[in-house]
Design an enzyme around this catalytic site. Structure first.
Site, PDB file in Angstrom:
ATOM      1  N   LYS A  87      71.487  35.362  93.403  1.00 42.08           N
ATOM      2  CA  LYS A  87      71.294  36.702  93.967  1.00 42.08           C
ATOM      3  C   LYS A  87      72.040  37.716  93.107  1.00 42.08           C
ATOM      4  O   LYS A  87      73.277  37.753  93.108  1.00 42.08           O
ATOM      5  CB  LYS A  87      71.823  36.791  95.404  1.00 42.08           C
ATOM      6  CG  LYS A  87      71.428  38.123  96.053  1.00 42.08           C
ATOM      7  CD  LYS A  87      72.347  38.561  97.158  1.00 42.08           C
ATOM      8  CE  LYS A  87      73.475  39.445  96.727  1.00 42.08           C
ATOM      9  NZ  LYS A  87      73.092  40.760  96.181  1.00 42.08           N
ATOM     10  N   GLU A 137      84.952  34.038  90.301  1.00 42.64           N
ATOM     11  CA  GLU A 137      85.448  34.913  89.223  1.00 42.64           C
ATOM     12  C   GLU A 137      85.604  36.292  89.829  1.00 42.64           C
ATOM     13  O   GLU A 137      84.601  36.950  90.136  1.00 42.64           O
ATOM     14  CB  GLU A 137      84.433  34.971  88.070  1.00 42.64           C
ATOM     15  CG  GLU A 137      84.135  33.647  87.409  1.00 42.64           C
ATOM     16  CD  GLU A 137      85.271  33.123  86.562  1.00 42.64           C
ATOM     17  OE1 GLU A 137      86.269  33.845  86.379  1.00 42.64           O
ATOM     18  OE2 GLU A 137      85.164  31.982  86.106  1.00 42.64           O
ATOM     19  N   CYS A 146      85.916  43.352  84.161  1.00 39.65           N
ATOM     20  CA  CYS A 146      87.017  42.745  84.916  1.00 39.65           C
ATOM     21  C   CYS A 146      88.222  42.455  84.031  1.00 39.65           C
ATOM     22  O   CYS A 146      89.331  42.309  84.527  1.00 39.65           O
ATOM     23  CB  CYS A 146      86.524  41.474  85.587  1.00 39.65           C
ATOM     24  SG  CYS A 146      85.634  40.408  84.453  1.00 39.65           S
ATOM     25  N   GLU A 183      92.362  47.770  91.653  1.00 45.39           N
ATOM     26  CA  GLU A 183      91.299  47.810  90.653  1.00 45.39           C
ATOM     27  C   GLU A 183      90.533  49.131  90.775  1.00 45.39           C
ATOM     28  O   GLU A 183      90.034  49.461  91.845  1.00 45.39           O
ATOM     29  CB  GLU A 183      90.354  46.623  90.890  1.00 45.39           C
ATOM     30  CG  GLU A 183      89.601  46.236  89.654  1.00 45.39           C
ATOM     31  CD  GLU A 183      88.677  45.033  89.872  1.00 45.39           C
ATOM     32  OE1 GLU A 183      88.262  44.781  91.020  1.00 45.39           O
ATOM     33  OE2 GLU A 183      88.362  44.375  88.877  1.00 45.39           O
TER      34      GLU A 183
HETATM   35  P1  NAP Z   1      81.053  43.011  94.788  1.00 42.99           P
HETATM   36  O1  NAP Z   1      80.926  44.225  95.622  1.00 42.99           O
HETATM   37  O2  NAP Z   1      82.035  41.990  95.182  1.00 42.99           O
HETATM   38  O3  NAP Z   1      79.578  42.373  94.748  1.00 42.99           O
HETATM   39  C1  NAP Z   1      79.308  41.219  93.987  1.00 42.99           C
HETATM   40  C2  NAP Z   1      78.077  40.546  94.551  1.00 42.99           C
HETATM   41  O4  NAP Z   1      78.370  40.099  95.882  1.00 42.99           O
HETATM   42  C3  NAP Z   1      76.871  41.462  94.675  1.00 42.99           C
HETATM   43  O5  NAP Z   1      75.707  40.730  94.392  1.00 42.99           O
HETATM   44  C4  NAP Z   1      76.912  41.854  96.148  1.00 42.99           C
HETATM   45  O6  NAP Z   1      75.650  42.219  96.661  1.00 42.99           O
HETATM   46  C5  NAP Z   1      77.385  40.556  96.765  1.00 42.99           C
HETATM   47  N1  NAP Z   1      77.960  40.664  98.097  1.00 42.99           N
HETATM   48  C6  NAP Z   1      78.498  41.766  98.695  1.00 42.99           C
HETATM   49  N2  NAP Z   1      78.930  41.441  99.938  1.00 42.99           N
HETATM   50  C7  NAP Z   1      78.645  40.129 100.132  1.00 42.99           C
HETATM   51  C8  NAP Z   1      78.854  39.206 101.213  1.00 42.99           C
HETATM   52  N3  NAP Z   1      79.450  39.573 102.347  1.00 42.99           N
HETATM   53  N4  NAP Z   1      78.444  37.921 101.051  1.00 42.99           N
HETATM   54  C9  NAP Z   1      77.871  37.514  99.905  1.00 42.99           C
HETATM   55  N5  NAP Z   1      77.634  38.344  98.854  1.00 42.99           N
HETATM   56  C10 NAP Z   1      78.031  39.636  98.963  1.00 42.99           C
HETATM   57  O7  NAP Z   1      81.350  43.336  93.261  1.00 42.99           O
HETATM   58  P2  NAP Z   1      80.654  44.434  92.370  1.00 42.99           P
HETATM   59  O8  NAP Z   1      81.112  45.759  92.888  1.00 42.99           O
HETATM   60  O9  NAP Z   1      79.208  44.145  92.259  1.00 42.99           O
HETATM   61  O10 NAP Z   1      81.308  44.111  90.928  1.00 42.99           O
HETATM   62  C11 NAP Z   1      82.560  44.558  90.566  1.00 42.99           C
HETATM   63  C12 NAP Z   1      83.609  43.504  90.813  1.00 42.99           C
HETATM   64  O11 NAP Z   1      83.273  42.312  90.120  1.00 42.99           O
HETATM   65  C13 NAP Z   1      84.972  43.901  90.302  1.00 42.99           C
HETATM   66  O12 NAP Z   1      85.946  43.535  91.236  1.00 42.99           O
HETATM   67  C14 NAP Z   1      85.134  43.058  89.033  1.00 42.99           C
HETATM   68  O13 NAP Z   1      86.461  42.812  88.660  1.00 42.99           O
HETATM   69  C15 NAP Z   1      84.414  41.823  89.426  1.00 42.99           C
HETATM   70  N6  NAP Z   1      84.007  41.051  88.241  1.00 42.99           N
HETATM   71  C16 NAP Z   1      84.707  39.927  87.920  1.00 42.99           C
HETATM   72  C17 NAP Z   1      84.357  39.187  86.802  1.00 42.99           C
HETATM   73  C18 NAP Z   1      85.113  37.955  86.423  1.00 42.99           C
HETATM   74  O14 NAP Z   1      84.646  37.225  85.562  1.00 42.99           O
HETATM   75  N7  NAP Z   1      86.256  37.652  87.021  1.00 42.99           N
HETATM   76  C19 NAP Z   1      83.297  39.599  86.003  1.00 42.99           C
HETATM   77  C20 NAP Z   1      82.602  40.752  86.358  1.00 42.99           C
HETATM   78  C21 NAP Z   1      82.966  41.468  87.490  1.00 42.99           C
HETATM   79  P3  NAP Z   1      75.134  43.754  96.725  1.00 42.99           P
HETATM   80  O15 NAP Z   1      75.883  44.512  95.715  1.00 42.99           O
HETATM   81  O16 NAP Z   1      73.699  43.611  96.420  1.00 42.99           O
HETATM   82  O17 NAP Z   1      75.385  44.214  98.118  1.00 42.99           O
END
Ligand code: NAP
Length: 497
Positions: free
Chosen positions: A179, A254, A288, A385
């Protein structure tokens, strides 16, 4: 490079075909312009069930294929991705607002290289050599595909994050349901289409779009998957882990980061200034591992702040399609508001905005490169963050203080140390708690080496052979080599024979 025109696309890829989904209509917005890039109907939990069922049905056949056959499909996938590079680039630029240079030189070739790496790695998966650890038995280790993998990915590097999660799982013989973030589904859907064209059997890779709250929750908590992998924020990652724990499923997370960028007094100052700006601004800071907390020796502090401020001031912000653009918009208008609000609160907590702190007069979700000096150690901008083009700076008194500040965070994804002293470099790499420590650089990654954090940054690895640990089982096979009915160890059971 072609551009993406607003078309209605099917919201899922299930069992080798595009599937129109039945959820609410959704618009993919270009954050550089506000224009609609594509529309689709969100997937529903029923689509998740269909995708998981397709993966479950397809997985045994894929696992039974020889490593050479799986490698062959992945090599073909890499070739087709290269042939369709313009499509991937155009979609990535349109849905994320990524500068075309970044998509062309980093996202797409990096993803293809990752596929090539795992195509090769698929053929040297092996257990340990057999040996007699007991005098009466030969032991050996078999590695097997863990089964069906559910994976959920973020919007910052949609293609790369999908590839990092999907490809090692496929190489190991797993089937996958992925997803992507609902605002950036395009390149993940294209990846599935291209993988099918490359010969991946139907059902081995399935995509369901939709919101995290709805489709993400249904996928993370699905009874019939074996592993749940996730890239995204720490808060959501913990929800995903809780949902997977209901069924006792293995997870790999991650999560967020708040990387320290430590500049010791003997550092090459020009290199550190250049590296700080590049490390903080890559992908508009939505990385990240981005440099977010510069921790600088007191003697260099003023020159570092002045130098970074000057280089940031020259950064070209604007149209992502223009090859001369350095910095595109943030991924959405909502995210720009979050970044702007955090920056606006920083002065109340002692931060001094040296440059930036404003949105330029452009129609998209742009934000100027921002440098905030003198931040307090307990301030929100320094601890939380931001995920935007924002670098904070503090000074340190001695090496102990520098390393203490570097580790004064719940996160542990990446860090860098800038020094010409080999002993300092060794100490920093030993003592900073992070999944990656760069010396005199910040950001580069390579397919052969692992990516993944500690602490609130999660656990498990993407990329490299280490990622296979997430997708393989370990089976001990212990074979009797005596051929006798009455085995020596039976004396512990049969007292008088
Ligand atoms: P996010 O809000 O956590 O969303 C990530 C994914 O999770 C999206 O597909 C989102 O769907 C989904 N999601 C949201 N709520 C959920 C739930 N309750 N259950 C299951 N899935 C759910 O993160 P983001 O804002 O997209 O990305 C930024 C974050 O990613 C930052 O914190 C960054 O540090 C982190 N990141 C980490 C790495 C690493 O390798 N450590 C790499 C890249 C990014 P929807 O958005 O479609 O609602």
């Amino acid at each position: 490079m072609s551009s993406v025109s607003a078309t209605h696309i099917p919201g899922s890829w299930i069992n080798g075909a595009a599937v129109p989904t039945g959820g609410a209509p959704f618009e993919v917005i270009n954050p550089a312009t506000g224009a609609v890039v594509a529309t689709y109907a969100l997937a529903t939990p029923a689509d998740v069930d269909a995708a998981v069922a397709a993966a479950r049905a397809a997985q045994p056949g894929w696992a039974a294929a020889t490593p050479a056959d799986r490698a062959g499909v992945l090599f073909e996938l890499a070739e087709l991705m290269a042939a369709e590079a313009d499509t991937f680039i155009a979609e990535e630029v349109a849905q994320c607002g990524k500068p075309v240079r970044l998509a062309t030189e980093f996202d797409v070739p990096g993803s293809i290289d990752n596929v090539l790496f795992f195509a090769g790695a698929a053929r040297h998966l092996e257990g340990k050599a057999s040996a007699e650890y007991s005098a009466d038995h030969t032991s050996s280790i078999r590695r097997g595909a863990v089964g069906v993998v559910a994976t959920i990915t973020p919007w910052n590097y949609p293609l790369q994050m999908a590839v990092w999660k999907v490809i090692p799982a496929l190489a190991a013989g797993c089937a996958v349901v992925i997803k992507p973030a609902e605002i950036t589904p395009l390149t993940t859907l294209t990846l599935a289409r291209v993988a099918t064209a490359a010969g991946l059997p139907d059902g081995v890779l399935n995509v369901v779009t939709g919101s995290g709250a709805d489709v993400g929750t249904a996928l993370a908590g699905h009874r019939d998957v074996d592993v749940v992998t996730f890239t995204g924020s720490t808060g959501v990652g913990r929800k995903v882990m809780a949902a997977a724990a209901v069924h006792g499923h293995r997870t790999q997370l991650e999560l967020g980061g708040k990387a320290p960028f430590v500049v010791f007094e003997d550092a090459d100052l020009d290199a550190a200034i250049q590296g700080a700006v590049a490390g903080a601004l890559i992908n508009s800071g939505q990385d990240c591992t981005a440099a977010t907390r510069a921790i600088v020796a007191r003697d260099l502090y003023d020159d570092f702040v002045a130098g970074v401020g000057e280089v940031m001031g020259k950064i070209v912000v604007g149209d992502p399609h223009d090859p001369d653009t350095d910095l595109g918009p943030l991924s959405s208008f909502a995210h720009r508001e979050k970044v702007a609000a955090m920056v606006s609160r920083a002065p109340e907590q002692g931060g001094r905005i040296v440059t930036g702190g404003v949105s330029p007069d452009l129609p998209g979700a742009f934000y100027r490169p921002t440098l905030i000096a003198d931040v307090a150690e307990d301030s929100e901008i320094y601890r939380d963050e931001v995920f935007g083009p924002v670098l904070t700076v503090r000074s340190f008194t001695d090496d102990d203080d520098a390393l203490r500040q570097a580790n004064d965070t719940v996160y542990g994804l990446a860090a860098s140390a800038w020094t010409r002293d080999v002993y300092r470099a060794q100490r920093a790499s030993r003592e900073i708690d992070a999944g990656c420590v760069w010396i005199n650089d910040h950001i580069p990654i390579i397919s052969e080496m692992p990516h993944g954090g500690v602490g609130a940054s999660g656990f498990g690895k993407d990329m490299s052979d280490y990622s296979f640990e997430e997708y393989l089982t370990i089976k001990h096979v212990m074979s009797d080599i005596t051929g006798v009915a009455e085995k020596d160890w039976h004396r512990t059971i049969f007292a008088k024979r």
